[in-house]
Write an enzyme that holds these catalytic residues in place. Structure first.
Site, short mmCIF file in Angstrom:
data_model
loop_
_atom_site.label_atom_id
_atom_site.label_comp_id
_atom_site.label_asym_id
_atom_site.label_seq_id
_atom_site.Cartn_x
_atom_site.Cartn_y
_atom_site.Cartn_z
CD GLU A 17 -2.88 1.14 2.34
OE1 GLU A 17 -3.64 0.15 2.36
OE2 GLU A 17 -2.94 2.06 3.16
CE1 TYR A 152 -11.02 -0.81 9.97
CE2 TYR A 152 -12.98 -1.86 9.07
CZ TYR A 152 -12.05 -0.84 9.04
OH TYR A 152 -12.16 0.14 8.08
P1 FAD Z 1 -17.85 0.52 7.07
O1 FAD Z 1 -17.74 -0.87 6.58
O2 FAD Z 1 -18.99 1.34 6.60
O3 FAD Z 1 -17.85 0.45 8.68
C1 FAD Z 1 -17.75 1.64 9.44
C2 FAD Z 1 -18.44 1.44 10.78
O4 FAD Z 1 -19.84 1.34 10.56
C3 FAD Z 1 -18.04 0.18 11.53
O5 FAD Z 1 -18.02 0.47 12.90
C4 FAD Z 1 -19.14 -0.80 11.21
O6 FAD Z 1 -19.32 -1.76 12.25
C5 FAD Z 1 -20.33 0.12 11.06
N1 FAD Z 1 -21.30 -0.37 10.08
C6 FAD Z 1 -21.05 -0.89 8.86
N2 FAD Z 1 -22.18 -1.23 8.24
C7 FAD Z 1 -23.20 -0.91 9.09
C8 FAD Z 1 -24.60 -1.01 9.02
N3 FAD Z 1 -25.23 -1.51 7.94
N4 FAD Z 1 -25.33 -0.57 10.09
C9 FAD Z 1 -24.74 -0.05 11.20
N5 FAD Z 1 -23.41 0.06 11.29
C10 FAD Z 1 -22.64 -0.36 10.26
N6 FAD Z 1 -9.61 5.65 4.78
C11 FAD Z 1 -9.44 6.65 3.89
O7 FAD Z 1 -9.94 7.75 4.11
N7 FAD Z 1 -8.70 6.45 2.74
C12 FAD Z 1 -8.13 5.25 2.45
O8 FAD Z 1 -7.50 5.09 1.40
C13 FAD Z 1 -8.30 4.17 3.37
N8 FAD Z 1 -7.78 2.95 3.12
C14 FAD Z 1 -8.02 1.91 3.99
C15 FAD Z 1 -7.50 0.64 3.69
C16 FAD Z 1 -7.71 -0.42 4.57
C17 FAD Z 1 -7.16 -1.79 4.22
C18 FAD Z 1 -8.45 -0.21 5.78
C19 FAD Z 1 -8.65 -1.36 6.75
C20 FAD Z 1 -8.95 1.04 6.07
C21 FAD Z 1 -8.76 2.12 5.19
N9 FAD Z 1 -9.26 3.39 5.45
C22 FAD Z 1 -9.06 4.43 4.56
C23 FAD Z 1 -9.95 3.69 6.70
C24 FAD Z 1 -11.46 3.52 6.62
O9 FAD Z 1 -12.02 4.51 5.77
C25 FAD Z 1 -11.97 3.67 8.05
O10 FAD Z 1 -11.56 2.61 8.85
C26 FAD Z 1 -13.44 3.95 8.18
O11 FAD Z 1 -13.67 4.40 9.52
C27 FAD Z 1 -14.33 2.73 7.98
O12 FAD Z 1 -14.34 2.37 6.69
P2 FAD Z 1 -15.09 1.01 6.23
O13 FAD Z 1 -15.05 1.00 4.78
O14 FAD Z 1 -14.56 -0.17 6.96
O15 FAD Z 1 -16.57 1.37 6.77
#
Ligand code: FAD
Length: 294
Positions: A17, A152
């Site tokens: 990455e 996570y």
């Molecule tokens: P989600 O999957 O939407 O989850 C976010 C939260 O909402 C979690 O607590 C989950 O339990 C909850 N949730 C999910 N679905 C629901 C639902 N249907 N109802 C109620 N609650 C729900 N961030 C950046 O800004 N840029 C990047 O390039 C970037 N790259 C990343 C790469 C990796 C490999 C990882 C692990 C993270 C990265 N992130 C990046 C960080 C990421 O944007 C954050 O961790 C963000 O807070 C959550 O993103 P997510 O896509 O996992 O969200």
């Protein structure tokens, strides 16, 4: 080949990455480290997307396109949906398609801007996309993209219940995700337990384990605070031992990461995603330690 097809039982997927240079730096400033990393021939390189939806898509697309064109390496463009609407996402997909980029890591994103690739989040305003699963569904409807999603091992920082977090992860799978990449962790046992729970919870997608070497005291403090990753005693001891010797700490951090990666591969991980922090020497030492390069 779409990234999902790289996952084969016989050969774990090793990916790097990187993040694009900040807006005030020339985009070309990443090219020299990139060429060193490309020479290590990872299976793919992922390019982060600026936190808070404020980052320039052009930077992510530009750097991703450079990797694909210049080195012929498969590239994974991160994309966050917070604050975006359907039209904006469609425009981004159009730009990516125009560059022949068809692999996207679909994320909700964070509000804060940070060096941390995965900074923490705060409650979101109501928007078109509330969760990553909404973005995944939207991209899936476009048909021609392979979609990765985040997971996570210690649970997302906003979610206190790992089982619930895994149930939501499954929703991302059902929405159309093709593979998963984890947030960093420093204790492989945490990953193994997560893997077990995720599989029992019906998550069947390939999962790449995210590994970030410790490079310094400040970096790790920030990471723990922002991502909620826990520190095993062995790391605390390393930090203590080299508290006054940043160079030794850095070397010990890279060696620990290499050991972590070897352990993960021995355990049969589908893949390992190395958070290189744009430092080719990290990527190189990790690749050497697993015998992917001499
Ligand atoms: P989600 O999957 O939407 O989850 C976010 C939260 O909402 C979690 O607590 C989950 O339990 C909850 N949730 C999910 N679905 C629901 C639902 N249907 N109802 C109620 N609650 C729900 N961030 C950046 O800004 N840029 C990047 O390039 C970037 N790259 C990343 C790469 C990796 C490999 C990882 C692990 C993270 C990265 N992130 C990046 C960080 C990421 O944007 C954050 O961790 C963000 O807070 C959550 O993103 P997510 O896509 O996992 O969200």
């Amino acid at each position: 080949m779409p990234i999902k097809d790289l996952y084969q039982p016989s050969r774990p997927v090793i990916s790097f990455e990187i993040f694009p240079p900040k807006k005030d730096a020339a985009v070309e400033s990443i090219y020299a480290p990139l060429s060193q990393m490309a020479a290590l021939r990872p299976d793919f390189i992922s390019v982060t997307y600026g936190a808070g939806g404020s980052g320039s898509v052009n930077r992510t697309t530009q750097v991703a396109a450079h990797i694909r064109r210049q080195y012929g390496i498969t590239v994974l463009a991160h994309l966050t949906c917070q604050g975006a609407d359907h039209a904006k996402i469609l425009e981004t997909l159009r730009q990516l398609r125009a560059e022949d980029i068809h692999d996207i890591l679909a994320l909700r994103g964070d509000r804060e801007s940070s060096h941390c690739p995965h900074p923490t989040s705060r409650p979101l305003p109501a928007a078109h996309f509330r969760y990553a699963e909404d973005l995944i569904r939207d991209i899936r409807e476009q048909g021609d993209f392979c979609i990765g999603a985040a997971c996570y091992p210690e649970g997302h920082i906003e979610c206190d219940d790992l089982a619930l977090d895994i149930a939501r992860l499954r929703r991302k799978q059902e929405a159309g995700a093709d593979f998963l990449i984890t947030q960093l962790f420093y204790d492989n046992d945490i990953f193994y337990r997560f893997l077990d729970k995720a599989r029992r919870g019906g998550v069947t997608l390939p999962i790449s384990a995210g590994v970030m070497p410790i490079l310094g005291q400040a970096q790790i403090e920030r990471m723990i605070f922002l991502c909620g990753a826990s520190l095993p005693p062995v790391i605390v001891k390393i930090l203590h031992k080299y508290a006054d010797s940043p160079e030794d700490l850095r070397q010990a951090g890279i060696e620990y990461a290499a050991k972590q990666i070897n352990g993960l591969l021995e355990h049969g991980a589908d893949g390992v995603h190395i958070y290189t922090m744009n430092k080719p020497e990290i990527a190189e030492q990790c690749m050497k330690s697993i015998g992917r390069i001499e």
